[in-house]
Design a protein around this motif. Structure first.
Motif, PDB file in Angstrom:
ATOM      1  N   GLN A  10       0.815  -1.210   0.000  1.00  0.00           N
ATOM      2  CA  GLN A  10       0.000   0.000   0.000  1.00  0.00           C
ATOM      3  C   GLN A  10       0.846   1.256   0.000  1.00  0.00           C
ATOM      4  OE1 GLN A  10      -2.739   0.027   3.243  1.00  0.00           O
ATOM      5  NE2 GLN A  10      -3.763  -1.815   2.517  1.00  0.00           N
ATOM      6  N   ARG A  11       2.088   1.121   0.432  1.00  0.00           N
ATOM      7  CA  ARG A  11       2.968   2.293   0.451  1.00  0.00           C
ATOM      8  C   ARG A  11       3.901   2.299  -0.737  1.00  0.00           C
ATOM      9  NH1 ARG A  11       4.118   5.331   4.229  1.00  0.00           N
ATOM     10  NH2 ARG A  11       2.437   5.533   5.720  1.00  0.00           N
ATOM     11  N   PHE A  12       3.871   1.256  -1.529  1.00  0.00           N
ATOM     12  CA  PHE A  12       4.829   1.124  -2.621  1.00  0.00           C
ATOM     13  C   PHE A  12       4.072   0.527  -3.792  1.00  0.00           C
ATOM     14  CE2 PHE A  12       9.557   0.291  -3.335  1.00  0.00           C
ATOM     15  CZ  PHE A  12       9.403   0.203  -4.707  1.00  0.00           C
ATOM     16  N   ARG A  13       3.340   1.369  -4.506  1.00  0.00           N
ATOM     17  CA  ARG A  13       2.458   0.818  -5.532  1.00  0.00           C
ATOM     18  C   ARG A  13       3.172   0.783  -6.867  1.00  0.00           C
ATOM     19  NH1 ARG A  13      -2.431   0.277  -3.139  1.00  0.00           N
ATOM     20  NH2 ARG A  13      -2.860   1.690  -1.401  1.00  0.00           N
TER      21      ARG A  13
ATOM     22  N   PRO B  28       5.853   0.303   8.664  1.00  0.00           N
ATOM     23  CA  PRO B  28       5.796   0.105   7.215  1.00  0.00           C
ATOM     24  C   PRO B  28       6.450   1.262   6.460  1.00  0.00           C
ATOM     25  CG  PRO B  28       3.630  -0.172   8.193  1.00  0.00           C
ATOM     26  CD  PRO B  28       4.516   0.338   9.268  1.00  0.00           C
ATOM     27  N   ASP B  29       6.371   2.478   7.000  1.00  0.00           N
ATOM     28  CA  ASP B  29       6.966   3.599   6.271  1.00  0.00           C
ATOM     29  C   ASP B  29       8.474   3.458   6.187  1.00  0.00           C
ATOM     30  OD1 ASP B  29       6.850   3.906   9.028  1.00  0.00           O
ATOM     31  OD2 ASP B  29       7.147   6.068   8.916  1.00  0.00           O
ATOM     32  N   ARG B  30       9.069   2.937   7.251  1.00  0.00           N
ATOM     33  CA  ARG B  30      10.517   2.731   7.219  1.00  0.00           C
ATOM     34  C   ARG B  30      10.868   1.663   6.189  1.00  0.00           C
ATOM     35  NH1 ARG B  30      14.848   2.390  12.078  1.00  0.00           N
ATOM     36  NH2 ARG B  30      16.549   2.808  10.672  1.00  0.00           N
ATOM     37  N   VAL B  31      10.061   0.585   6.166  1.00  0.00           N
ATOM     38  CA  VAL B  31      10.337  -0.484   5.205  1.00  0.00           C
ATOM     39  C   VAL B  31      10.268   0.052   3.776  1.00  0.00           C
ATOM     40  CG1 VAL B  31       9.506  -2.650   4.277  1.00  0.00           C
ATOM     41  CG2 VAL B  31       9.574  -2.296   6.731  1.00  0.00           C
ATOM     42  N   SER B  32       9.187   0.788   3.474  1.00  0.00           N
ATOM     43  CA  SER B  32       9.043   1.179   2.080  1.00  0.00           C
ATOM     44  C   SER B  32      10.104   2.204   1.695  1.00  0.00           C
ATOM     45  CB  SER B  32       7.639   1.698   1.809  1.00  0.00           C
ATOM     46  OG  SER B  32       7.451   2.926   2.435  1.00  0.00           O
TER      47      SER B  32
ATOM     48  N   LEU C   2      13.226   1.581  -1.174  1.00  0.00           N
ATOM     49  CA  LEU C   2      13.596   2.504  -2.243  1.00  0.00           C
ATOM     50  C   LEU C   2      15.058   2.879  -2.192  1.00  0.00           C
ATOM     51  CD1 LEU C   2      10.568   4.853  -2.529  1.00  0.00           C
ATOM     52  CD2 LEU C   2      11.629   3.517  -4.317  1.00  0.00           C
ATOM     53  N   ARG C   3      15.673   2.714  -1.021  1.00  0.00           N
ATOM     54  CA  ARG C   3      17.100   2.997  -0.942  1.00  0.00           C
ATOM     55  C   ARG C   3      17.924   1.773  -1.283  1.00  0.00           C
ATOM     56  NH1 ARG C   3      18.061   4.416   4.689  1.00  0.00           N
ATOM     57  NH2 ARG C   3      20.217   4.546   4.053  1.00  0.00           N
ATOM     58  N   GLY C   4      17.249   0.746  -1.782  1.00  0.00           N
ATOM     59  CA  GLY C   4      17.986  -0.412  -2.278  1.00  0.00           C
ATOM     60  C   GLY C   4      18.139  -1.532  -1.268  1.00  0.00           C
ATOM     61  N   LYS C   5      17.384  -1.440  -0.191  1.00  0.00           N
ATOM     62  CA  LYS C   5      17.533  -2.495   0.804  1.00  0.00           C
ATOM     63  C   LYS C   5      16.560  -3.633   0.541  1.00  0.00           C
ATOM     64  CE  LYS C   5      19.576   0.273   4.157  1.00  0.00           C
ATOM     65  NZ  LYS C   5      20.020   0.315   5.497  1.00  0.00           N
ATOM     66  N   ILE C   6      16.768  -4.701   1.258  1.00  0.00           N
ATOM     67  CA  ILE C   6      15.903  -5.862   1.143  1.00  0.00           C
ATOM     68  C   ILE C   6      15.177  -6.011   2.472  1.00  0.00           C
ATOM     69  CG2 ILE C   6      15.903  -8.355   0.903  1.00  0.00           C
ATOM     70  CD1 ILE C   6      18.605  -7.931  -0.629  1.00  0.00           C
ATOM     71  N   ALA C   7      13.871  -6.286   2.383  1.00  0.00           N
ATOM     72  CA  ALA C   7      13.121  -6.483   3.615  1.00  0.00           C
ATOM     73  C   ALA C   7      12.741  -7.945   3.730  1.00  0.00           C
ATOM     74  CB  ALA C   7      11.878  -5.611   3.621  1.00  0.00           C
ATOM     75  N   ILE C   8      12.900  -8.503   4.902  1.00  0.00           N
ATOM     76  CA  ILE C   8      12.424  -9.865   5.135  1.00  0.00           C
ATOM     77  C   ILE C   8      11.318  -9.807   6.169  1.00  0.00           C
ATOM     78  CG2 ILE C   8      13.017 -12.171   5.883  1.00  0.00           C
ATOM     79  CD1 ILE C   8      15.842 -11.683   5.089  1.00  0.00           C
ATOM     80  N   LEU C   9      10.132 -10.269   5.771  1.00  0.00           N
ATOM     81  CA  LEU C   9       9.022 -10.317   6.719  1.00  0.00           C
ATOM     82  C   LEU C   9       8.753 -11.774   7.042  1.00  0.00           C
ATOM     83  CD1 LEU C   9       7.728  -7.994   4.313  1.00  0.00           C
ATOM     84  CD2 LEU C   9       6.898  -7.429   6.545  1.00  0.00           C
TER      85      LEU C   9
ATOM     86  N   THR D  96       7.609 -21.847   8.850  1.00  0.00           N
ATOM     87  CA  THR D  96       7.169 -20.455   8.891  1.00  0.00           C
ATOM     88  C   THR D  96       7.413 -19.806   7.539  1.00  0.00           C
ATOM     89  OG1 THR D  96       8.058 -20.526  11.110  1.00  0.00           O
ATOM     90  CG2 THR D  96       7.328 -18.394  10.289  1.00  0.00           C
ATOM     91  N   LYS D  97       6.432 -19.049   7.108  1.00  0.00           N
ATOM     92  CA  LYS D  97       6.580 -18.386   5.821  1.00  0.00           C
ATOM     93  C   LYS D  97       7.404 -17.120   5.990  1.00  0.00           C
ATOM     94  CE  LYS D  97       2.254 -18.276   4.470  1.00  0.00           C
ATOM     95  NZ  LYS D  97       1.159 -17.740   3.653  1.00  0.00           N
ATOM     96  N   ALA D  98       8.336 -16.942   5.063  1.00  0.00           N
ATOM     97  CA  ALA D  98       9.132 -15.724   5.094  1.00  0.00           C
ATOM     98  C   ALA D  98       9.034 -15.068   3.728  1.00  0.00           C
ATOM     99  CB  ALA D  98      10.583 -16.029   5.412  1.00  0.00           C
ATOM    100  N   ALA D  99       8.806 -13.780   3.714  1.00  0.00           N
ATOM    101  CA  ALA D  99       8.709 -13.054   2.448  1.00  0.00           C
ATOM    102  C   ALA D  99       9.924 -12.160   2.307  1.00  0.00           C
ATOM    103  CB  ALA D  99       7.435 -12.231   2.416  1.00  0.00           C
ATOM    104  N   VAL D 100      10.581 -12.260   1.171  1.00  0.00           N
ATOM    105  CA  VAL D 100      11.716 -11.382   0.882  1.00  0.00           C
ATOM    106  C   VAL D 100      11.246 -10.322  -0.097  1.00  0.00           C
ATOM    107  CG1 VAL D 100      14.015 -11.233  -0.113  1.00  0.00           C
ATOM    108  CG2 VAL D 100      13.362 -13.235   1.223  1.00  0.00           C
ATOM    109  N   MET D 101      11.237  -9.089   0.305  1.00  0.00           N
ATOM    110  CA  MET D 101      10.742  -8.027  -0.566  1.00  0.00           C
ATOM    111  C   MET D 101      11.886  -7.115  -0.966  1.00  0.00           C
ATOM    112  SD  MET D 101       7.263  -7.028   1.423  1.00  0.00           S
ATOM    113  CE  MET D 101       6.293  -6.561   0.016  1.00  0.00           C
ATOM    114  N   TYR D 102      11.825  -6.660  -2.212  1.00  0.00           N
ATOM    115  CA  TYR D 102      12.850  -5.724  -2.664  1.00  0.00           C
ATOM    116  C   TYR D 102      12.335  -4.946  -3.857  1.00  0.00           C
ATOM    117  CZ  TYR D 102      13.633  -9.439  -6.068  1.00  0.00           C
ATOM    118  OH  TYR D 102      13.458 -10.380  -7.018  1.00  0.00           O
ATOM    119  N   ALA D 103      12.949  -3.824  -4.119  1.00  0.00           N
ATOM    120  CA  ALA D 103      12.597  -3.044  -5.303  1.00  0.00           C
ATOM    121  C   ALA D 103      13.539  -3.469  -6.414  1.00  0.00           C
ATOM    122  CB  ALA D 103      12.748  -1.559  -5.027  1.00  0.00           C
ATOM    123  N   GLU D 104      12.975  -3.946  -7.479  1.00  0.00           N
ATOM    124  CA  GLU D 104      13.775  -4.623  -8.493  1.00  0.00           C
ATOM    125  C   GLU D 104      14.883  -3.744  -9.060  1.00  0.00           C
ATOM    126  OE1 GLU D 104      11.649  -5.564 -11.986  1.00  0.00           O
ATOM    127  OE2 GLU D 104      12.729  -7.417 -12.333  1.00  0.00           O
TER     128      GLU D 104
END
Lengths: 365, 389, 455
Positions: C153-156, C232-236, C240-247, C173-181
């Motif tokens: 919702q913060r990164f459409r 969530p604002d920190r994550v998004s 954008l600064r090129g980091k990877i988030a793991i939830l 446990t499910k883990a999601a790896v999110m990143y900006a391509e």
């Protein structure tokens, strides 16, 4: 380690400046002051010029390396036996430099802050430097960038404060060069200060771009370093006069002792100065140990660098602790001149000549 | 999201078992590692306890010396006085806020060492604020007594130095009028926020020591005497190499400050009919060697403001200026003649000739030198009231 | 839904030794919330639905227990779920554990997985560990889907990628790896994926634990290698600064990789307030860090070794306040530091109502009494209190914990060699930090936050 990030000119600048900060503050000023009765800036600037010239020689050499370290290149150029002969003095040189640096600083600490702490314990400060050196060149550069900020903020403050109670007229003669200093051992003994670039050139791999950053970094640092060294030498002279300064073992340290200003919270600026020097010193020692590791790796390519570094550190510790008298350190400063000259000029010239002959041979083929 | 696709394999069970086994091993290894880490830490702490802190001595186990006095009874015997502020918790209890001890010895360090045999705590001279020299010993020569401070770095080089007349006992044993922190009273006396600084001529240990080595610059050290309750400064003593050679009055000291550009604060000058405040001082010194003789001209510009004038007599600004110039001129002539006679260049004019002569020649040259002061006085304002003739 | 019935018909009846429902009943024996109900017959074979009543909601598949109410056909047509697939014993077990229901037919080793998943979660609330003064007030909760949605919702953008894998042989446990391509460093991404794939553990409960597991170098584990955040604002913004988030499912904390030292000193609010203020705040934090590390050590150094460094007045005051204290400065300081850490720890773990009392008793009463009992000097109490306060200025909880340990280390240095000992410890710290790497990025990369891409 995936890819080696390019070192920026700024990183080189930081490391070289730290070298000046580490070496210029305690041993050097008394050497310069005792070397001449004439103008003090002359010997300093002469060496700075020699240092710049030697650095440019090295840059010419490094430019042709095409991304490999210097010593394997020398080996490839000259063959193992000749390379061994040529690089062995480098090893001696680096060993001497670390030992003198470590011991003289420990000695300074016992003379000023911690009179009863044993030298062997103080020499133990080589341990973190050794570990950092074993971790490789990039961590050294990273540590240098951070510590440069810390150390030079403090040094800048100390230098500014040092201008209190100085009188220009103590500094004379300003314009009377006396060539007699060219015969003085002290003048040549001071050359150790101007060799920072050689250590960095001997470890690390270079290509054209890298050597440009190296050159820019060193020339900038040489400017800053010369200004720093001039202050280290002149501040005590302008406060105490020439006569007392030449009697002091560490003129700048005594100068720091003499500063009193109501708004300075700390009384004993010597301890602050020693702290700043220590910030510089440990990084520089790590660099020197790394150089020993690299050179030794060039001599015995089968041994891993980190093991060599740790062994070298143990040797340095042992020798530095063993030295019984301060005189020995001084005499080493004077006697190792030949090796230093060799490292500054002869070694790069030889390699350049060899490289030229090789390319000429290849072209004729 | 990737669709959920839980794949199963018959080998999964075995893998899990292996993982379990590996985990056990890993845990054992981790435990062993933890144990080594702990024993390492314990060993380190033991080492620390065994003899680690070589230079550690807690501040409450030291007697911090506030002031030291050196009194040479003869060239071989030296009496050293210590004035130690007494610390008392929560401000209470003790009658006296300091105590004083003296100890004889052949050198200062010897005396410091011997005084330890008398006291329950270690004496610590590393924060000494003031160093007193007895007038008699100042006549014998200072150098042998001061070298310890620089070589051993025991006494801070920024300690204040003063010559004491009338014996050490009085100045060390009588309490200070202000009471608090007895030992550092002398230091405070010379502190910039204390009044009358320009005439006091604060001198620090390193200055004394540096000038002792410098043949082109002679020492000028304040002279104090203990009166009934507080001490007064009777003048400043000038030295030839390390012997005391004479005295300057307080007014002469003011002129000395002007000539050496040390006068930064404002200072009051009293004259017969009016009081002036010097608010700004600028000095230019020109030096040259004329026919083998040094010639120094000091051009002193003063900016003054009027504080008070006598009501009995009408005076103009010009008259006041003239009077001041004349008074200063008299003072300067006397001052220069005094120091030249003794061959003691307290102004450090010799340093200006460093390019031209050898340092050792200077004291003789100074005697023959031609030193002049000229004064340029400006009346900046006359305060909030006009001065009408 | 005819499709459901059709795929049911397609199954070959392979007549295994034990049909799926029997197998499942065996696996889930002694699980009281396991339910297997017969919902109809198909071609003379029983069809039953197996699920865990605590995880699945049968309301999605509205069936009525009474026989007459409908045929199997009509029941199945009321299913309003999504993807369905075939499963065998192993995967059916997993599916049931995930909250699905499995439709089994007698005499077949296959079953159909129906998504009847019912989520247990709390509603969105404001962050618990990172108090927000200005900025979005909601935080992640324990549900992975919700958390992913919050980030989306913060990164459409289609550039936001999200890979999911299972971690833990037992907990899965499910883990999601999110990143900006377009921003992410592919090398770093590869490292993270390798690390996650290489995990061989039974369970992962929290992202903090996950971080310990993928940070492989033992000697380098002192400092956190990734930022833990519930905002969530920190994550998004970090994506954008090129980091990877793991939830991770079941925890409200997201991991942000790679993290360098300075990341732990920035709060997302720094970019919401005006730059002068944020520079001031950053300076304040670093100052607090220095104070926290060096204050107690300075006290030790200045009162036991380098007495001549501070003014005589201060030394006398220190001596006066230590008069009558029987212990050496080092012991006194250690004692006091440990006590203040006791108080802090007691305050954190207790319920809020009691923790106020603890702070009161510990801080005020103990502090006053300990001075009067002449066990420590009052100068030290001031210093220890200041140290404790500076510790709370540290933004990141993990970093705050590390700081708490490090100050003891610096104190030991000060006790051995005074000021130089402190400097030595600081240098060691810098050396250590400069040897660290967080997933390929040097830990001491830069003192300043880089704008835009690059980590």
């Amino acid at each position: 380690m995936t890819k080696q990030p390019k070192r920026s000119a700024y990183a080189y600048f930081c490391l070289f400046s730290l070298y000046f900060g580490a070496a210029g503050g305690f041993l050097y000023p008394s050497l310069v002051i005792n070397s001449t009765d004439g103008a003090l800036w002359l010997p300093i600037l002469l060496w700075a010029g020699a240092s710049a010239a030697s650095c440019l020689l090295y840059v010419r050499l490094l430019r042709g390396l095409k991304g490999q370290p210097l010593l394997p290149y020398a080996r490839g150029l000259l063959g193992p036996a000749a390379a061994w002969l040529l690089t062995f003095p480098l090893l001696l040189f680096a060993f001497g430099a670390v030992i003198v640096m470590l011991r003289s600083f420990s000695e300074l600490v016992t003379m000023t802050l911690l009179p009863t702490t044993p030298i062997s314990f103080l020499d133990g400060m080589i341990v973190p430097a050794a570990l950092l050196a074993a971790a490789g060149l990039p961590p050294i550069f990273r540590a240098a960038r951070l510590l440069f900020l810390l150390a030079f903020t403090i040094l800048l403050f100390l230098l500014l404060v040092g201008f209190i109670n100085t009188h220009l007229y103590y500094g004379g003669p300003w314009l009377r060069p006396e060539p007699a200093f060219l015969l003085s051992g002290d003048f040549y003994g001071g050359s150790f200060l101007w060799m920072g670039f050689a250590f960095v050139a001997l470890c690390g791999s270079y290509d054209a771009e890298e050597s440009r950053a190296y050159r820019k970094g060193y020339l900038l640092a040489l400017g800053v370093g010369t200004a720093l060294v001039l202050s280290f030498v002149y501040l005590p002279v302008l406060t105490f006069g020439r006569e007392l300064s030449s009697n002091l073992t560490f003129p700048f340290v005594t100068k720091m002792d003499s500063v009193y200003q109501y708004w300075i919270v700390f009384e004993n600026l010597t301890s602050i100065f020693l702290s700043a020097t220590m910030f510089c010193l440990l990084v520089v020692m790590a660099l020197k140990l790394r150089t020993i590791g690299s050179v030794a790796h060039g001599l015995w390519p089968k041994l891993p660098v980190s093991k060599l570094v740790l062994t070298a550190s143990a040797v340095v510790f042992a020798v530095a602790t063993w030295i019984p008298e301060w005189r020995i350190i001084e005499s080493w400063l004077f006697n190792s001149l030949v090796i230093r000259m060799y490292v500054m000029f002869a070694f790069p010239l030889l390699l350049l000549a060899a490289g030229k002959r090789k390319t000429a041979k290849e072209e004729s083929k | 999201m990737k669709p959920i696709n839980p794949t199963a394999s018959p080998a999964s069970e075995r893998r899990r078992e292996q993982a379990q086994g590996r985990k056990e091993q890993g845990r054992a290894k981790a435990l062993a590692r933890l144990r080594t880490a702990w024993s390492g830490t314990a060993a380190l702490l033991l080492l620390l306890a065994a003899g680690g802190c070589w230079d550690s001595k807690d501040v409450d186990n030291r007697f911090l010396v506030g002031a030291m006095g050196l009194d040479a009874k003869s060239p071989e015997r030296l009496e050293v006085w210590f004035r130690v502020p007494v610390t008392s918790p929560m401000g209470g209890g003790h009658k006296s806020s300091f105590f004083a001890v003296s100890q004889e010895g052949s050198t200062v360090m010897d005396a410091v060492n011997r005084v330890q045999y008398k006291l329950p705590k270690a004496i610590d001279v590393s924060s000494t604020r003031a160093l007193f020299l007895d007038e008699q010993s100042a006549q014998y020569g200072l150098l042998p007594y001061l070298e310890f401070a620089v070589r051993e770095r025991t006494v801070p080089l920024d300690a204040v130095v003063a010559v004491v007349e009338g014996g050490m006992k009085r100045i060390f044993e009588s309490p200070n009028p202000a009471g608090e922190l007895a030992g550092i009273y002398t230091k405070l006396y010379f502190e910039p926020y204390a009044g009358g600084i320009p005439r006091k001529n604060k001198t620090m240990l390193w200055e004394v020591y540096a000038k002792l080595h410098n043949p082109m610059h002679a020492n000028l050290i304040p002279v104090l005497r203990q009166e009934k309750k507080d001490f007064i400064q009777t003048g400043n003593a000038f030295f030839r190499s390390d012997h005391m050679a004479g005295r300057l009055t307080m007014d002469e000291s003011l002129l000395y400050e002007m000539m050496t550009k040390r006068l930064t604060d404002s200072e009051i000058v009293l004259m017969s009919r009016s009081d002036l405040n010097i608010v700004h001082n600028k000095t230019r010194v020109r030096s040259r060697l004329a026919g083998g003789k040094p010639r120094v001209e000091a051009e002193i510009s003063l900016s003054v403001s009027l504080l008070d004038k006598s009501h009995s007599k009408r005076r103009s600004e010009d008259e006041i200026k003239e009077e001041l110039a004349e008074q200063l001129d008299q003072l300067s002539k006397g001052l220069i003649a005094k120091t030249q006679k003794a061959g003691s260049d307290i102004f450090g004019f010799g340093n200006r000739f460093r390019d031209r002569i050898k340092p050792d020649q200077w004291p003789d040259l100074y005697r023959q030198g031609d030193i002049r002061c000229t004064f340029k006085i400006e009346m900046r304002n006359t305060g909030l009231e006009f001065l009408r003739a | 839904m005819p499709a459901l019935l059709a795929s049911l018909h397609k199954w070959t009846v392979d007549e295994p030794a034990r049909s799926l429902n029997k197998e499942l009943a065996l696996l889930f024996a002694d699980a009281h919330d396991y339910i297997c109900v017969k919902i109809g017959e198909d071609g003379g074979r029983e069809v039953c639905l197996c699920y865990l009543s605590t995880l699945a909601s049968p309301a999605k598949l509205r069936f009525v227990v009474s026989e007459e109410a409908g045929t199997l056909e009509s029941r199945l047509s009321q299913y309003e779920g999504t993807a369905l697939q075939e499963a065998q014993a192993d995967s059916a077990e997993h599916a049931i554990c995930l909250g699905m229901a499995v439709l089994c037919m007698e005499g077949s080793s296959h079953g159909l997985v129906l998504n009847l998943h019912k989520v247990q979660q709390r509603s969105l609330s404001s962050p618990f560990t990172e108090n927000v003064l200005q900025g979005p007030l909601y935080a992640f909760n324990e549900n992975l889907e919700v958390n992913t949605a919050l980030v989306r919702q913060r990164f459409r953008s289609s550039k936001l990628k999200c890979l999911v894998s299972d971690i833990g042989t037992a907990t899965r446990t499910k883990a999601a790896v999110m990143y900006a391509e377009d921003k992410v460093d592919p090398d770093c991404l590869q490292r993270v994926q390798d690390a996650l794939d290489g995990l061989d553990v039974q369970s992962v409960q929290d992202t903090g634990e996950l971080l310990r597991l993928i940070d492989t170098k033992r000697w380098a584990r002192l400092f956190p290698k990734a930022v833990l955040t519930e905002r969530p604002d920190r994550v998004s913004s970090d994506l954008l600064r090129g980091k990877i988030a793991i939830l991770l499912d079941g925890t409200p904390f997201a991991l942000l990789l790679p993290a360098v030292y300075t990341d732990f000193w920035h709060s997302p609010e720094d970019s919401y307030v005006n730059p002068f203020v944020s520079v001031f705040l950053n300076a304040l934090r670093f100052l607090a860090m220095f104070c926290n590390l060096t204050l107690p050590a300075l006290y030790i150094a200045l009162t036991s070794i380098n007495v001549d460094v501070n003014r005589l007045e201060i030394s006398l005051a220190a001596a006066a306040s230590r008069e009558g204290v029987p212990y050496p400065v080092f012991i006194e300081t250690m004692l006091m530091l440990i006590i203040i850490d006791f108080i802090t720890e007691a305050g954190t773990r207790l319920p809020q109502a009691i923790s106020a009392t603890v702070t009161m008793v510990g801080g005020v009463v103990l502090g006053q009494a300990i001075i009067q009992a002449n066990i420590v000097s009052n100068l030290l109490v001031i210093i220890v209190a200041a140290t404790a306060i500076t510790n709370f200025i540290v933004i990141d909880y993990q970093m705050g914990l590390v700081q708490r340990i490090l100050k003891y280390f610096v104190c030991i240095g000060a006790a051995v060699a005074g000021l130089l000992g402190i400097v030595f410890c600081l240098i060691c710290l810098v050396f250590y930090l400069s040897c660290l790497e967080s997933f390929g990025t040097p830990y001491l990369t830069t003192m300043l936050k880089k704008k835009g891409g690059g980590a």
